[in-house]
Design a protein around this motif. Sequence first.
Motif, PDB file in Angstrom:
ATOM      1  N   THR A  16      -7.851  -6.111   2.246  1.00  0.00           N
ATOM      2  CA  THR A  16      -6.770  -6.525   3.271  1.00  0.00           C
ATOM      3  C   THR A  16      -7.754  -6.581   4.587  1.00  0.00           C
ATOM      4  O   THR A  16      -7.753  -7.514   5.372  1.00  0.00           O
ATOM      5  CB  THR A  16      -5.772  -5.586   3.603  1.00  0.00           C
ATOM      6  OG1 THR A  16      -4.969  -5.389   2.518  1.00  0.00           O
ATOM      7  CG2 THR A  16      -5.013  -5.736   4.904  1.00  0.00           C
ATOM      8  N   ASP A  17      -8.525  -5.901   4.707  1.00  0.00           N
ATOM      9  CA  ASP A  17      -9.811  -5.725   6.024  1.00  0.00           C
ATOM     10  C   ASP A  17     -10.451  -6.930   5.621  1.00  0.00           C
ATOM     11  O   ASP A  17     -10.918  -7.736   6.746  1.00  0.00           O
ATOM     12  CB  ASP A  17     -10.612  -4.682   6.020  1.00  0.00           C
ATOM     13  CG  ASP A  17      -9.826  -3.153   6.395  1.00  0.00           C
ATOM     14  OD1 ASP A  17      -8.743  -3.470   6.807  1.00  0.00           O
ATOM     15  OD2 ASP A  17     -10.343  -2.141   5.879  1.00  0.00           O
TER      16      ASP A  17
ATOM     17  N   THR B 196      -5.005   1.785  -4.126  1.00  0.00           N
ATOM     18  CA  THR B 196      -4.769   1.739  -2.466  1.00  0.00           C
ATOM     19  C   THR B 196      -6.009   1.499  -1.912  1.00  0.00           C
ATOM     20  O   THR B 196      -5.660   0.911  -0.784  1.00  0.00           O
ATOM     21  CB  THR B 196      -3.739   2.790  -2.140  1.00  0.00           C
ATOM     22  OG1 THR B 196      -4.381   4.168  -2.457  1.00  0.00           O
ATOM     23  CG2 THR B 196      -2.429   2.766  -2.858  1.00  0.00           C
ATOM     24  N   ASP B 197      -7.019   2.299  -2.344  1.00  0.00           N
ATOM     25  CA  ASP B 197      -8.132   2.209  -1.354  1.00  0.00           C
ATOM     26  C   ASP B 197      -8.932   0.642  -1.402  1.00  0.00           C
ATOM     27  O   ASP B 197      -9.243   0.107  -0.545  1.00  0.00           O
ATOM     28  CB  ASP B 197      -9.301   3.470  -1.812  1.00  0.00           C
ATOM     29  CG  ASP B 197      -9.033   4.793  -1.453  1.00  0.00           C
ATOM     30  OD1 ASP B 197      -8.026   4.834  -0.545  1.00  0.00           O
ATOM     31  OD2 ASP B 197      -9.563   5.568  -2.154  1.00  0.00           O
TER      32      ASP B 197
ATOM     33  N   SER C 185      -6.601  -1.706   0.626  1.00  0.00           N
ATOM     34  CA  SER C 185      -7.046  -1.480   2.148  1.00  0.00           C
ATOM     35  C   SER C 185      -8.355  -2.288   2.183  1.00  0.00           C
ATOM     36  O   SER C 185      -8.488  -3.003   3.341  1.00  0.00           O
ATOM     37  CB  SER C 185      -7.445  -0.033   2.414  1.00  0.00           C
ATOM     38  OG  SER C 185      -6.222   0.615   2.540  1.00  0.00           O
TER      39      SER C 185
ATOM     40  N   TRP D 207       0.713  -1.152   0.124  1.00  0.00           N
ATOM     41  CA  TRP D 207      -0.305   0.031   0.181  1.00  0.00           C
ATOM     42  C   TRP D 207       0.759   1.172  -0.044  1.00  0.00           C
ATOM     43  O   TRP D 207       0.537   2.328  -0.814  1.00  0.00           O
ATOM     44  CB  TRP D 207      -1.036   0.110   1.111  1.00  0.00           C
ATOM     45  CG  TRP D 207      -1.684   1.260   1.303  1.00  0.00           C
ATOM     46  CD1 TRP D 207      -3.125   1.185   0.873  1.00  0.00           C
ATOM     47  CD2 TRP D 207      -1.576   2.447   1.833  1.00  0.00           C
ATOM     48  NE1 TRP D 207      -3.798   2.452   0.933  1.00  0.00           N
ATOM     49  CE2 TRP D 207      -2.864   3.348   1.686  1.00  0.00           C
ATOM     50  CE3 TRP D 207      -0.651   3.047   2.375  1.00  0.00           C
ATOM     51  CZ2 TRP D 207      -3.144   4.512   1.973  1.00  0.00           C
ATOM     52  CZ3 TRP D 207      -0.719   4.255   2.684  1.00  0.00           C
ATOM     53  CH2 TRP D 207      -1.930   4.844   2.803  1.00  0.00           C
TER      54      TRP D 207
END
Length: 127
Positions: free
Chosen positions: A48-49, A41-42, A45, A22
Amino acid sequence: MTAGSPLADALAGFLTAAADHWAAVRTAADGTAEPLLREYTDAVSAETDATVAVALACADRAPGYEIAVARRVRRVTVAARRAAGRRAGIPTLPAVLVAARADLWAAAGWPVSGAAVLSPRAREVAV
């Protein structure tokens, strides 16, 4: 989950690999002011969550319906990250992140197969 447990170590490794990826892309986005990189990148994220949520649900032996919901959310975030990656010119995740994700799945007790499994040589190259 206790510190030093296989799941905690795998989770830390996955989050570190995701954060490194990221940060590298976000630095490029900030330097070029490229909105497609920020979108990517959003999406990283969010994926990943969702990946962490699935792993923790599996490790906690959550009811099947909870794991199913978490998996559906993860599938949506994976699709969004792949689409954003194609638009941004980033077709795949780095091998080190894929390896860390496979380690997380294994530590969480999720069956790992297919492309998620890296050979010892591929893991060596990824690091």
